[in-house]
Design a protein around this motif. Sequence first.
Motif, PDB file in Angstrom:
ATOM      1  N   GLN A   9      28.110 -29.257  47.380  1.00 52.69           N
ATOM      2  CA  GLN A   9      27.128 -30.058  48.119  1.00 52.69           C
ATOM      3  C   GLN A   9      26.825 -29.387  49.450  1.00 52.69           C
ATOM      4  OE1 GLN A   9      28.285 -34.106  48.692  1.00 52.69           O
ATOM      5  NE2 GLN A   9      26.338 -34.714  49.634  1.00 52.69           N
ATOM      6  N   GLU A  33      31.951 -24.161  33.196  1.00 50.85           N
ATOM      7  CA  GLU A  33      32.256 -24.165  34.623  1.00 50.85           C
ATOM      8  C   GLU A  33      31.057 -24.605  35.461  1.00 50.85           C
ATOM      9  OE1 GLU A  33      35.601 -20.580  34.463  1.00 50.85           O
ATOM     10  OE2 GLU A  33      33.622 -20.186  35.314  1.00 50.85           O
ATOM     11  N   ARG A  34      30.079 -25.235  34.835  1.00 53.43           N
ATOM     12  CA  ARG A  34      28.831 -25.574  35.527  1.00 53.43           C
ATOM     13  C   ARG A  34      29.060 -26.512  36.721  1.00 53.43           C
ATOM     14  NH1 ARG A  34      29.592 -28.269  31.031  1.00 53.43           N
ATOM     15  NH2 ARG A  34      29.100 -30.510  30.827  1.00 53.43           N
ATOM     16  N   GLU A  35      30.031 -27.401  36.637  1.00 56.29           N
ATOM     17  CA  GLU A  35      30.252 -28.350  37.727  1.00 56.29           C
ATOM     18  C   GLU A  35      30.970 -27.707  38.908  1.00 56.29           C
ATOM     19  OE1 GLU A  35      32.192 -31.794  36.239  1.00 56.29           O
ATOM     20  OE2 GLU A  35      30.543 -32.364  34.903  1.00 56.29           O
ATOM     21  N   VAL A  36      31.978 -26.900  38.616  1.00 51.04           N
ATOM     22  CA  VAL A  36      32.755 -26.299  39.697  1.00 51.04           C
ATOM     23  C   VAL A  36      31.973 -25.189  40.389  1.00 51.04           C
ATOM     24  CG1 VAL A  36      33.903 -24.481  38.347  1.00 51.04           C
ATOM     25  CG2 VAL A  36      35.098 -25.529  40.269  1.00 51.04           C
ATOM     26  N   THR A  92      29.010 -25.483  41.526  1.00 53.96           N
ATOM     27  CA  THR A  92      28.041 -26.069  42.444  1.00 53.96           C
ATOM     28  C   THR A  92      28.754 -26.895  43.512  1.00 53.96           C
ATOM     29  OG1 THR A  92      26.432 -26.219  40.646  1.00 53.96           O
ATOM     30  CG2 THR A  92      25.988 -27.521  42.611  1.00 53.96           C
TER      31      THR A  92
END
Length: 400
Positions: free
Chosen positions: A51, A44-47, A49
Amino acid sequence: MRTFRNILFWIHLIVGVATGLVIAIMSFTGVVIAFEKQLIEWAEREVRTVQLPAPGARRLPVEELVERVRASGSEGQPSGVTVYPEPTSAVLVSIGRGAVSYVNPYTGEVLGNGATGLRGFFQWNVGLHRWLAAGGDNRAVGKAITGASNAVFLFLAISGLYLWWPRKWTLRAMRPSLWFRRGLKGKARDWNWHNVIGFWSLPVLIVLTASGMVISYKWASSLVFTVTGNTPPATKGPPGSATVKVPAPEEETPRQPLDVLIAEAQRTSPTWSSATLRLGGGAGGGKEGVDAVTVTLREADAWPLFSSKQVSVNPFSGEVAKQETYADYSSGRKLRTWLRFLHTGEALGLWGQLVAAIASLGGVFLVYTGFALSWRRFFPRRRTNSEPGEDAAAQSEPAV
Protein backbone atom coordinates in the motif's frame (compact mmCIF):
# COMPACT_ATOMS: atom_id res chain seq x y z
CA MET A 1 17.86 -50.60 -48.06
CA ARG A 2 15.73 -53.19 -46.34
CA THR A 3 18.71 -54.39 -44.29
CA PHE A 4 19.51 -50.81 -43.24
CA ARG A 5 15.89 -50.27 -42.19
CA ASN A 6 15.98 -53.44 -40.08
CA ILE A 7 19.24 -52.42 -38.42
CA LEU A 8 17.96 -48.92 -37.72
CA PHE A 9 14.72 -50.31 -36.29
CA TRP A 10 16.55 -52.50 -33.77
CA ILE A 11 18.90 -49.69 -32.78
CA HIS A 12 15.87 -47.44 -32.36
CA LEU A 13 14.16 -50.06 -30.19
CA ILE A 14 17.14 -51.00 -28.04
CA VAL A 15 18.41 -47.51 -27.24
CA GLY A 16 14.82 -46.38 -26.67
CA VAL A 17 14.28 -49.11 -24.08
CA ALA A 18 17.67 -48.42 -22.47
CA THR A 19 17.10 -44.69 -22.03
CA GLY A 20 13.31 -44.59 -21.95
CA LEU A 21 12.94 -44.09 -18.21
CA VAL A 22 15.25 -41.07 -18.13
CA ILE A 23 13.60 -39.62 -21.24
CA ALA A 24 10.18 -40.06 -19.60
CA ILE A 25 11.40 -38.27 -16.46
CA MET A 26 12.83 -35.38 -18.47
CA SER A 27 9.68 -35.14 -20.59
CA PHE A 28 7.33 -35.22 -17.60
CA THR A 29 9.31 -32.64 -15.63
CA GLY A 30 9.42 -30.52 -18.78
CA VAL A 31 5.63 -30.41 -18.64
CA VAL A 32 5.62 -29.63 -14.91
CA ILE A 33 8.02 -26.66 -15.13
CA ALA A 34 6.68 -25.26 -18.42
CA PHE A 35 4.77 -22.41 -16.73
CA GLU A 36 6.92 -22.07 -13.63
CA LYS A 37 7.33 -18.28 -13.82
CA GLN A 38 3.66 -17.58 -14.46
CA LEU A 39 2.47 -19.89 -11.69
CA ILE A 40 4.88 -18.41 -9.14
CA GLU A 41 3.85 -14.87 -10.09
CA TRP A 42 0.20 -15.84 -9.64
CA ALA A 43 0.83 -17.52 -6.29
CA GLU A 44 2.78 -14.50 -5.01
CA ARG A 45 0.48 -11.83 -6.44
CA GLU A 46 -0.61 -10.55 -3.01
CA VAL A 47 2.80 -10.35 -1.37
CA ARG A 48 4.20 -8.54 -4.42
CA THR A 49 1.96 -5.53 -3.81
CA VAL A 50 2.13 -2.96 -0.98
CA GLN A 51 0.00 0.00 0.00
CA LEU A 52 1.35 3.40 -0.97
CA PRO A 53 1.50 5.51 2.24
CA ALA A 54 1.04 8.80 0.38
CA PRO A 55 1.68 10.17 -3.11
CA GLY A 56 5.43 10.67 -3.54
CA ALA A 57 6.26 8.81 -0.32
CA ARG A 58 9.97 8.38 0.35
CA ARG A 59 11.43 4.94 -0.25
CA LEU A 60 14.03 3.47 2.06
CA PRO A 61 17.55 2.92 0.68
CA VAL A 62 18.07 -0.45 -1.02
CA GLU A 63 20.96 -1.21 1.35
CA GLU A 64 18.60 -0.90 4.30
CA LEU A 65 16.06 -3.22 2.67
CA VAL A 66 18.79 -5.82 2.13
CA GLU A 67 19.87 -5.50 5.77
CA ARG A 68 16.28 -5.98 6.92
CA VAL A 69 16.23 -9.28 5.02
CA ARG A 70 19.53 -10.34 6.59
CA ALA A 71 18.20 -9.49 10.04
CA SER A 72 15.00 -11.45 9.45
CA GLY A 73 16.91 -14.71 9.81
CA SER A 74 16.51 -15.88 6.22
CA GLU A 75 18.77 -18.79 5.36
CA GLY A 76 21.50 -17.83 2.93
CA GLN A 77 22.93 -14.49 1.90
CA PRO A 78 21.16 -11.93 -0.31
CA SER A 79 22.51 -12.23 -3.86
CA GLY A 80 20.45 -9.71 -5.78
CA VAL A 81 17.75 -7.05 -5.67
CA THR A 82 14.90 -6.44 -8.13
CA VAL A 83 12.88 -3.22 -8.20
CA TYR A 84 9.84 -2.36 -10.28
CA PRO A 85 8.59 1.00 -11.58
CA GLU A 86 5.11 0.71 -10.02
CA PRO A 87 4.94 2.63 -6.71
CA THR A 88 2.87 -0.17 -5.14
CA SER A 89 5.34 -2.96 -6.00
CA ALA A 90 7.38 -4.62 -3.28
CA VAL A 91 11.13 -4.99 -3.66
CA LEU A 92 12.33 -8.54 -4.29
CA VAL A 93 15.55 -9.64 -2.63
CA SER A 94 17.04 -12.86 -4.00
CA ILE A 95 18.65 -15.19 -1.46
CA GLY A 96 21.16 -17.66 -2.84
CA ARG A 97 19.97 -19.21 -6.09
CA GLY A 98 16.39 -20.18 -5.33
CA ALA A 99 14.83 -18.34 -2.38
CA VAL A 100 13.46 -14.80 -2.29
CA SER A 101 12.11 -12.28 0.21
CA TYR A 102 9.69 -9.45 -0.49
CA VAL A 103 10.20 -6.17 1.33
CA ASN A 104 7.98 -3.11 1.69
CA PRO A 105 10.12 -0.31 0.19
CA TYR A 106 8.47 2.35 2.41
CA THR A 107 8.44 0.66 5.83
CA GLY A 108 11.19 -1.95 5.44
CA GLU A 109 8.83 -4.68 6.61
CA VAL A 110 9.84 -8.12 5.35
CA LEU A 111 6.63 -9.41 3.83
CA GLY A 112 7.72 -13.03 3.59
CA ASN A 113 9.43 -15.46 1.28
CA GLY A 114 6.59 -15.85 -1.16
CA ALA A 115 5.24 -19.23 -2.18
CA THR A 116 8.12 -21.22 -0.70
CA GLY A 117 6.39 -24.57 -1.12
CA LEU A 118 5.66 -23.95 -4.80
CA ARG A 119 9.16 -22.60 -5.42
CA GLY A 120 10.66 -25.65 -3.72
CA PHE A 121 8.45 -27.94 -5.80
CA PHE A 122 9.61 -26.35 -9.05
CA GLN A 123 13.23 -26.23 -7.91
CA TRP A 124 13.15 -29.98 -7.17
CA ASN A 125 11.62 -30.70 -10.58
CA VAL A 126 14.23 -28.53 -12.31
CA GLY A 127 16.94 -30.51 -10.52
CA LEU A 128 15.26 -33.75 -11.58
CA HIS A 129 15.07 -32.49 -15.15
CA ARG A 130 18.70 -31.38 -15.31
CA TRP A 131 20.60 -33.91 -13.19
CA LEU A 132 18.03 -36.42 -11.87
CA ALA A 133 17.88 -34.57 -8.54
CA ALA A 134 21.39 -35.79 -7.68
CA GLY A 135 23.37 -33.83 -5.13
CA GLY A 136 27.01 -33.13 -4.39
CA ASP A 137 29.55 -35.00 -6.51
CA ASN A 138 26.76 -37.12 -8.02
CA ARG A 139 25.29 -34.08 -9.75
CA ALA A 140 27.89 -34.31 -12.53
CA VAL A 141 26.95 -37.96 -13.07
CA GLY A 142 23.25 -37.10 -13.21
CA LYS A 143 23.93 -34.28 -15.65
CA ALA A 144 25.93 -36.62 -17.87
CA ILE A 145 23.07 -39.13 -17.90
CA THR A 146 20.42 -36.55 -18.78
CA GLY A 147 22.65 -35.01 -21.44
CA ALA A 148 23.26 -38.39 -23.09
CA SER A 149 19.57 -39.30 -22.85
CA ASN A 150 18.63 -36.02 -24.49
CA ALA A 151 21.03 -36.79 -27.35
CA VAL A 152 19.47 -40.26 -27.68
CA PHE A 153 16.01 -38.68 -27.78
CA LEU A 154 17.15 -36.54 -30.71
CA PHE A 155 18.37 -39.69 -32.48
CA LEU A 156 15.07 -41.44 -31.74
CA ALA A 157 13.13 -38.54 -33.23
CA ILE A 158 15.15 -38.51 -36.45
CA SER A 159 15.32 -42.28 -36.82
CA GLY A 160 11.63 -42.51 -36.00
CA LEU A 161 10.89 -40.20 -38.92
CA TYR A 162 12.84 -42.48 -41.24
CA LEU A 163 11.04 -45.58 -39.96
CA TRP A 164 7.68 -43.81 -40.26
CA TRP A 165 8.35 -42.62 -43.81
CA PRO A 166 5.68 -44.32 -45.95
CA ARG A 167 6.64 -46.35 -49.00
CA LYS A 168 3.55 -45.05 -50.77
CA TRP A 169 2.31 -41.52 -50.27
CA THR A 170 -1.39 -42.31 -50.34
CA LEU A 171 -4.04 -41.24 -47.86
CA ARG A 172 -4.98 -44.85 -47.19
CA ALA A 173 -1.39 -45.80 -46.36
CA MET A 174 -0.70 -42.72 -44.24
CA ARG A 175 -4.00 -42.40 -42.37
CA PRO A 176 -3.11 -44.88 -39.56
CA SER A 177 -0.03 -42.78 -38.80
CA LEU A 178 -1.62 -39.34 -38.99
CA TRP A 179 -4.61 -39.51 -36.65
CA PHE A 180 -5.99 -41.52 -33.76
CA ARG A 181 -8.28 -44.41 -34.62
CA ARG A 182 -11.22 -45.45 -32.50
CA GLY A 183 -11.89 -48.92 -31.20
CA LEU A 184 -8.28 -50.07 -31.10
CA LYS A 185 -6.85 -52.02 -28.19
CA GLY A 186 -3.56 -53.50 -27.14
CA LYS A 187 -0.81 -53.52 -29.73
CA ALA A 188 -2.95 -51.83 -32.37
CA ARG A 189 -3.73 -48.91 -30.09
CA ASP A 190 -0.12 -48.51 -28.91
CA TRP A 191 1.20 -48.63 -32.47
CA ASN A 192 -1.35 -46.03 -33.59
CA TRP A 193 -0.59 -43.72 -30.65
CA HIS A 194 3.17 -44.09 -31.05
CA ASN A 195 3.07 -43.11 -34.71
CA VAL A 196 0.51 -40.32 -34.46
CA ILE A 197 2.04 -38.66 -31.40
CA GLY A 198 5.52 -39.08 -32.84
CA PHE A 199 4.51 -37.53 -36.16
CA TRP A 200 2.83 -34.42 -34.74
CA SER A 201 5.39 -33.91 -31.95
CA LEU A 202 8.42 -34.47 -34.14
CA PRO A 203 9.23 -30.84 -35.20
CA VAL A 204 8.98 -29.54 -31.64
CA LEU A 205 10.84 -32.48 -30.12
CA ILE A 206 13.73 -31.97 -32.53
CA VAL A 207 13.94 -28.30 -31.49
CA LEU A 208 13.73 -29.19 -27.78
CA THR A 209 16.37 -31.92 -27.94
CA ALA A 210 18.74 -30.07 -30.30
CA SER A 211 18.61 -26.96 -28.11
CA GLY A 212 19.05 -29.21 -25.07
CA MET A 213 22.32 -30.47 -26.52
CA VAL A 214 23.56 -26.90 -26.90
CA ILE A 215 22.78 -26.33 -23.22
CA SER A 216 24.30 -29.64 -22.09
CA TYR A 217 27.54 -29.77 -24.08
CA LYS A 218 30.24 -27.14 -24.44
CA TRP A 219 31.21 -28.47 -27.88
CA ALA A 220 27.63 -28.08 -29.11
CA SER A 221 27.46 -24.52 -27.77
CA SER A 222 30.80 -23.70 -29.41
CA LEU A 223 29.55 -25.23 -32.68
CA VAL A 224 26.75 -22.64 -32.77
CA PHE A 225 29.36 -19.88 -32.77
CA THR A 226 31.59 -21.66 -35.27
CA VAL A 227 28.86 -22.22 -37.88
CA THR A 228 27.89 -18.54 -37.66
CA GLY A 229 31.47 -17.43 -38.19
CA ASN A 230 32.10 -16.27 -34.61
CA THR A 231 34.73 -17.23 -32.07
CA PRO A 232 33.30 -19.30 -29.20
CA PRO A 233 33.57 -17.55 -25.81
CA ALA A 234 36.54 -18.64 -23.74
CA THR A 235 34.86 -18.09 -20.38
CA LYS A 236 32.70 -20.65 -18.62
CA GLY A 237 28.99 -20.08 -18.17
CA PRO A 238 26.46 -18.54 -20.55
CA PRO A 239 27.80 -16.22 -23.27
CA GLY A 240 28.17 -12.69 -22.01
CA SER A 241 28.37 -13.69 -18.35
CA ALA A 242 31.94 -12.42 -17.91
CA THR A 243 32.26 -9.56 -15.42
CA VAL A 244 33.07 -6.11 -16.79
CA LYS A 245 36.16 -4.52 -15.27
CA VAL A 246 36.50 -0.80 -14.49
CA PRO A 247 39.61 1.12 -13.33
CA ALA A 248 40.22 0.97 -9.60
CA PRO A 249 40.17 4.40 -7.88
CA GLU A 250 43.60 5.76 -7.17
CA GLU A 251 42.55 6.88 -3.71
CA GLU A 252 40.26 5.27 -1.19
CA THR A 253 36.79 6.06 -2.45
CA PRO A 254 33.45 5.10 -0.91
CA ARG A 255 31.02 3.08 -2.99
CA GLN A 256 27.98 4.80 -4.40
CA PRO A 257 24.63 3.83 -2.83
CA LEU A 258 22.82 1.03 -4.66
CA ASP A 259 19.91 3.37 -5.39
CA VAL A 260 22.26 5.66 -7.30
CA LEU A 261 23.68 2.76 -9.35
CA ILE A 262 20.22 1.41 -10.16
CA ALA A 263 18.92 4.87 -11.08
CA GLU A 264 21.89 5.44 -13.38
CA ALA A 265 21.14 2.20 -15.19
CA GLN A 266 17.42 3.03 -15.41
CA ARG A 267 18.20 6.30 -17.18
CA THR A 268 19.45 4.31 -20.16
CA SER A 269 15.99 2.80 -20.71
CA PRO A 270 12.84 4.90 -20.25
CA THR A 271 10.62 1.82 -20.81
CA TRP A 272 12.21 -0.43 -18.18
CA SER A 273 9.79 -2.84 -16.47
CA SER A 274 12.17 -4.32 -13.88
CA ALA A 275 15.73 -3.70 -12.76
CA THR A 276 17.79 -6.47 -11.15
CA LEU A 277 21.11 -5.72 -9.49
CA ARG A 278 23.53 -8.50 -8.63
CA LEU A 279 24.97 -7.74 -5.21
CA GLY A 280 28.73 -7.50 -5.16
CA GLY A 281 30.93 -5.61 -7.55
CA GLY A 282 33.97 -3.63 -6.65
CA ALA A 283 35.96 -6.80 -6.04
CA GLY A 284 39.37 -7.32 -7.48
CA GLY A 285 41.99 -4.68 -8.10
CA GLY A 286 45.40 -4.21 -9.57
CA LYS A 287 46.02 -3.94 -13.29
CA GLU A 288 42.74 -5.58 -14.31
CA GLY A 289 40.69 -3.14 -12.24
CA VAL A 290 37.60 -3.89 -10.16
CA ASP A 291 34.31 -5.56 -11.02
CA ALA A 292 31.55 -3.30 -12.21
CA VAL A 293 28.06 -3.62 -10.76
CA THR A 294 25.69 -5.24 -13.26
CA VAL A 295 22.08 -4.13 -13.55
CA THR A 296 19.78 -6.16 -15.80
CA LEU A 297 16.86 -4.22 -17.23
CA ARG A 298 13.76 -5.86 -18.67
CA GLU A 299 11.99 -3.52 -21.06
CA ALA A 300 8.30 -3.31 -21.91
CA ASP A 301 7.37 -4.58 -25.39
CA ALA A 302 10.93 -5.83 -25.97
CA TRP A 303 11.73 -8.07 -28.91
CA PRO A 304 12.76 -10.82 -28.75
CA LEU A 305 10.55 -11.48 -25.75
CA PHE A 306 13.47 -12.86 -23.73
CA SER A 307 15.80 -9.94 -24.44
CA SER A 308 17.16 -7.74 -21.69
CA LYS A 309 19.66 -4.93 -21.32
CA GLN A 310 22.84 -5.38 -19.32
CA VAL A 311 24.18 -2.15 -17.82
CA SER A 312 27.57 -2.23 -16.09
CA VAL A 313 28.09 0.65 -13.66
CA ASN A 314 31.27 1.78 -11.92
CA PRO A 315 30.51 1.19 -8.20
CA PHE A 316 32.67 4.13 -7.11
CA SER A 317 31.94 6.86 -9.68
CA GLY A 318 28.41 5.76 -10.56
CA GLU A 319 29.16 6.11 -14.27
CA VAL A 320 27.88 3.64 -16.85
CA ALA A 321 30.88 1.65 -18.07
CA LYS A 322 29.10 -0.51 -20.64
CA GLN A 323 25.65 -1.14 -22.11
CA GLU A 324 24.74 -4.27 -23.98
CA THR A 325 21.45 -5.22 -25.62
CA TYR A 326 20.37 -8.09 -27.85
CA ALA A 327 21.18 -5.94 -30.89
CA ASP A 328 24.83 -5.80 -29.75
CA TYR A 329 25.23 -9.58 -29.68
CA SER A 330 27.20 -11.42 -32.33
CA SER A 331 25.20 -13.66 -34.65
CA GLY A 332 26.49 -16.70 -32.74
CA ARG A 333 25.39 -15.34 -29.39
CA LYS A 334 22.00 -14.37 -30.82
CA LEU A 335 21.44 -17.91 -32.11
CA ARG A 336 22.73 -19.42 -28.86
CA THR A 337 20.32 -17.26 -26.85
CA TRP A 338 17.40 -18.17 -29.12
CA LEU A 339 18.16 -21.87 -28.63
CA ARG A 340 18.25 -21.41 -24.86
CA PHE A 341 14.73 -19.97 -24.78
CA LEU A 342 13.34 -22.18 -27.53
CA HIS A 343 14.18 -25.09 -25.25
CA THR A 344 11.57 -23.87 -22.76
CA GLY A 345 9.25 -22.30 -25.33
CA GLU A 346 9.69 -18.88 -23.69
CA ALA A 347 11.11 -17.44 -26.91
CA LEU A 348 7.56 -17.41 -28.33
CA GLY A 349 5.70 -16.43 -25.20
CA LEU A 350 2.80 -18.32 -23.62
CA TRP A 351 1.88 -20.06 -26.88
CA GLY A 352 5.45 -21.28 -27.26
CA GLN A 353 5.46 -22.60 -23.71
CA LEU A 354 2.15 -24.37 -24.34
CA VAL A 355 3.44 -26.04 -27.51
CA ALA A 356 6.63 -27.12 -25.74
CA ALA A 357 4.59 -28.54 -22.84
CA ILE A 358 2.28 -30.50 -25.17
CA ALA A 359 5.26 -31.91 -27.09
CA SER A 360 6.93 -32.89 -23.81
CA LEU A 361 3.75 -34.65 -22.74
CA GLY A 362 3.85 -36.40 -26.10
CA GLY A 363 7.34 -37.58 -25.18
CA VAL A 364 5.93 -39.30 -22.08
CA PHE A 365 3.39 -41.18 -24.21
CA LEU A 366 6.05 -42.09 -26.77
CA VAL A 367 8.05 -43.78 -24.03
CA TYR A 368 4.97 -45.57 -22.70
CA THR A 369 3.83 -46.85 -26.10
CA GLY A 370 7.42 -47.70 -27.07
CA PHE A 371 7.82 -49.81 -23.92
CA ALA A 372 4.46 -51.48 -24.52
CA LEU A 373 5.29 -52.34 -28.14
CA SER A 374 8.73 -53.63 -27.13
CA TRP A 375 7.25 -55.79 -24.38
CA ARG A 376 4.78 -57.36 -26.81
CA ARG A 377 7.55 -57.97 -29.33
CA PHE A 378 9.82 -59.73 -26.83
CA PHE A 379 7.07 -61.42 -24.83
CA PRO A 380 4.18 -62.08 -27.22
CA ARG A 381 0.98 -63.49 -25.77
CA ARG A 382 -0.16 -66.69 -27.37
CA ARG A 383 -3.86 -66.74 -28.12
CA THR A 384 -6.15 -67.84 -30.89
CA ASN A 385 -8.22 -64.71 -31.40
CA SER A 386 -6.86 -61.20 -31.79
CA GLU A 387 -8.54 -58.22 -30.20
CA PRO A 388 -10.71 -56.07 -32.50
CA GLY A 389 -8.58 -53.84 -34.69
CA GLU A 390 -5.30 -55.54 -33.82
CA ASP A 391 -5.04 -57.46 -37.05
CA ALA A 392 -5.56 -54.31 -39.08
CA ALA A 393 -2.82 -52.50 -37.21
CA ALA A 394 -0.49 -55.49 -37.57
CA GLN A 395 -0.90 -55.25 -41.32
CA SER A 396 0.04 -51.59 -41.24
CA GLU A 397 3.01 -52.01 -38.90
CA PRO A 398 6.41 -52.24 -40.63
CA ALA A 399 7.56 -55.85 -40.78
CA VAL A 400 11.06 -55.63 -39.34
